[in-house]
Design an enzyme around this catalytic site. Structure first.
Site, PDB file in Angstrom:
ATOM      1  N   LYS A 174       0.852  -1.185   0.000  1.00 38.31           N
ATOM      2  CA  LYS A 174       0.000   0.000   0.000  1.00 38.31           C
ATOM      3  C   LYS A 174       0.890   1.238   0.000  1.00 38.31           C
ATOM      4  O   LYS A 174       1.566   1.526   0.986  1.00 38.31           O
ATOM      5  CB  LYS A 174      -0.918   0.061   1.216  1.00 38.31           C
ATOM      6  CG  LYS A 174      -1.946   1.200   1.120  1.00 38.31           C
ATOM      7  CD  LYS A 174      -2.528   1.596   2.448  1.00 38.31           C
ATOM      8  CE  LYS A 174      -1.731   2.667   3.161  1.00 38.31           C
ATOM      9  NZ  LYS A 174      -1.757   3.991   2.465  1.00 38.31           N
ATOM     10  N   GLU A 249       9.559   0.874  11.106  1.00 36.76           N
ATOM     11  CA  GLU A 249      10.440   2.044  11.212  1.00 36.76           C
ATOM     12  C   GLU A 249       9.547   3.225  11.526  1.00 36.76           C
ATOM     13  O   GLU A 249       8.744   3.647  10.695  1.00 36.76           O
ATOM     14  CB  GLU A 249      11.223   2.240   9.908  1.00 36.76           C
ATOM     15  CG  GLU A 249      12.447   3.124  10.082  1.00 36.76           C
ATOM     16  CD  GLU A 249      12.147   4.591   9.853  1.00 36.76           C
ATOM     17  OE1 GLU A 249      11.701   5.257  10.823  1.00 36.76           O
ATOM     18  OE2 GLU A 249      12.337   5.066   8.731  1.00 36.76           O
ATOM     19  N   CYS A 283      12.858  10.880   8.749  1.00 40.02           N
ATOM     20  CA  CYS A 283      12.895  10.295  10.081  1.00 40.02           C
ATOM     21  C   CYS A 283      14.289  10.326  10.686  1.00 40.02           C
ATOM     22  O   CYS A 283      14.438  10.367  11.904  1.00 40.02           O
ATOM     23  CB  CYS A 283      12.372   8.869  10.031  1.00 40.02           C
ATOM     24  SG  CYS A 283      13.117   7.869   8.737  1.00 40.02           S
ATOM     25  N   GLU A 387       8.852  14.395  17.594  1.00 39.80           N
ATOM     26  CA  GLU A 387       9.299  14.480  16.206  1.00 39.80           C
ATOM     27  C   GLU A 387       8.471  15.540  15.478  1.00 39.80           C
ATOM     28  O   GLU A 387       7.266  15.372  15.283  1.00 39.80           O
ATOM     29  CB  GLU A 387       9.168  13.125  15.517  1.00 39.80           C
ATOM     30  CG  GLU A 387       9.773  13.098  14.132  1.00 39.80           C
ATOM     31  CD  GLU A 387       9.698  11.717  13.498  1.00 39.80           C
ATOM     32  OE1 GLU A 387      10.647  11.354  12.782  1.00 39.80           O
ATOM     33  OE2 GLU A 387       8.698  11.021  13.704  1.00 39.80           O
TER      34      GLU A 387
END
Length: 482
Positions: A174, A249, A283, A387
């Site tokens: 996806k 991740e 990231c 983050e």
């Protein structure tokens, strides 16, 4: 309803390209000006079921296909991607808002490069070995469900598919519905290869619909996911009943440590470049700069000058060094963090709330963020713990190396880090103390053959390199007669 003159991404299921439906499509915007440039066609759980059934049926035959024959398909895909580099680059610029050289060299370049050493690495992973009386082999995990993030849509699609397929797995992937155009172009190139039906399927759609259906499907053997920590937790909860394996991740809040003898002329531009890499949306970005207190004044002065040279604007405009973030939602999210920093009294060195000055005509509706630096930030502050996923750097002053290491390790994340010193051995010694899956030492470059992944809440497992490929296999030991 999607206008007929704009592209609508579709699906690849059981070897068949299926057109996306305009009525259910999600608009894809050019971040530089807010214009709609295409639509993401959305699949559903019925399409997921069809793709999984095809993948399950194809898996035994594909696993029995020799590695060299599997790689012939992937080598052909690599050739098609390389030949289409110009058009793929334009798609990446338009949907991601990235500078042309960066779009070509990083997004398209890495998509091609991840296929280049794949056969050699796969052969090493699959090689049987003897351990006393035992013969130990690695076999395909089976059917891999892969879900990609929006920040590197092309590279992630190519990497996740090729790594799994090379080892004899079948894949249902996806892609992100936020930025699907380049990924769909690469999927169409893959469809030209005449792979056995079911070896690779690509089903577009949203996470709550297509992603959730994939994760919950009982015929999926493992999941490869890149995305947010919140979604990673939901995946772990959803797969608990079936004990489905996963490689996750989930992002990072990554520190860069400048030791007292660090070469500032080299280190500071590199750290700022990492923080602003991919317009701040990566990231592994080094978004926390940890420095000796004695160097804080000099570091601040240098950062102010470097940020002043980082002009934000449209990606194709002359002089632009930093493009927009990908969406209005992301712009507002990052701006909210910047406002929170200002409102809480953090010392603002550069940037701040609001759009950059001097944007050209036609860019007012773009998703721009001023490159921003806060200094002397308390390590437990929101901006140092969460983050942000935008071009925002926090600076932290410490009295000694032990305190620097404690601040570096003082978050829930553990994806990447960097260390700078004039002494390589000293840098490596400090790097060994950091809780991170990958550490850049004295400016070492990115290596697609090295494992990538995190510890703590940055996820589990690895991608890339031998270790990443090994995640896509199961280990079998056969006890032979003495």
């Amino acid at each position: 309803m999607a206008p007929s003159d704009l592209p609508v991404t579709g699906h690849l299921v059981a070897g068949e390209l299926i057109d996306g439906t305009g009525g259910d499509a999600v608009a894809v915007h050019d971040p530089s000006n807010g214009a709609v440039i295409g639509y993401a066609g959305l699949g559903d759980d019925a399409l997921v079921a069809r793709a999984v059934a095809a993948a399950r049926a194809a898996q035994p035959g594909w696993a029995a296909t020799p590695l060299r024959e599997r790689m012939a398909y992937l080598d052909a895909w690599r050739g098609k991607l390389a030949a289409a580099a110009d058009s793929l680059t334009e798609l990446v610029i338009d949907e991601m808002g990235l500078l042309p050289a960066f779009a070509r060299n990083v997004h398209v370049g890495r998509a091609v490069a991840c296929l280049e050493r794949l056969e050699e690495l796969a052969e090493a992973v699959l090689a049987p070995r003897r351990e006393g009386i035992s013969l130990i082999v690695r076999e395909p995990a089976g059917l891999v469900a892969a879900i990609t993030a929006w920040n590197f849509p092309l590279h992630m699609l190519v990497s996740k598919i090729s790594s799994a397929v090379a080892l004899g797995n079948t894949v249902v992937l996806k892609p992100s519905e936020v930025k699907p155009l380049a990924a769909w172009a690469a999927t169409r190139l893959l469809a030209e290869l005449d792979l056995p039906p079911g070896v690779v399927s690509v089903v577009g759609g949203t996470g709550p619909a297509v992603g959730a259906a994939l994760v919950a499907h009982p015929d999926v053997d493992m999941i490869s996911f890149t995305g947010s920590r919140a979604v990673g937790r939901r995946i772990l909860a959803a797969t608990a009943a079936t004990i489905t394996r996963s490689v996750l991740e989930l992002g990072g809040k990554n520190p860069a440590l400048l030791l007292p003898d660090a070469p500032l002329d080299t280190a500071l531009p590199a750290v700022l470049g990492s923080c602003f890499f991919n317009n701040g949306q990566v990231c592994g970005a080094q978004s926390r700069l940890i420095v000796p207190r004695a160097l804080l004044g000099e570091v601040e002065d240098r950062l102010v000058g470097l940020v002043a040279d980082t002009a934000a604007g449209p990606p194709r405009a002359a002089g632009t060094r930093l493009g927009p973030v990908v969406s209005a939602v992301q712009r507002d999210r990052v701006a909210g963090y910047i406002r929170a920093g200002v409102d809480s009294g953090l010392r603002l060195l550069a940037g701040g709330p609001g759009a950059p000055d001097g944007l050209p005509d036609g860019s007012a509706d773009g998703y721009y963020i001023r490159p921003t630096v806060f200094s002397d930030v308390p390590p437990d502050h929101q901006l140092a713990q969460e983050e942000i996923f935008g071009p925002v750097l926090t600076v932290h002053a410490c009295d000694d190396v032990d305190e620097m290491v404690a601040v570096a390790n003082g978050t829930r994340y553990g994806l990447t880090a960097s260390v700078w010193s004039a002494d390589l051995d000293r840098s490596v010694a400090v790097a060994r103390r950091l809780q991170a899956g990958q550490v850049v030492v004295n400016g070492g470059g990115f290596n697609l053959s090295a494992p990538y992944g995190g510890v703590k809440e940055s996820g589990n497992g690895r991608e890339h390199g031998r270790e990443g490929l090994a995640e896509l296999t199961e280990v079998k030991s056969m006890q032979l007669p003495a």
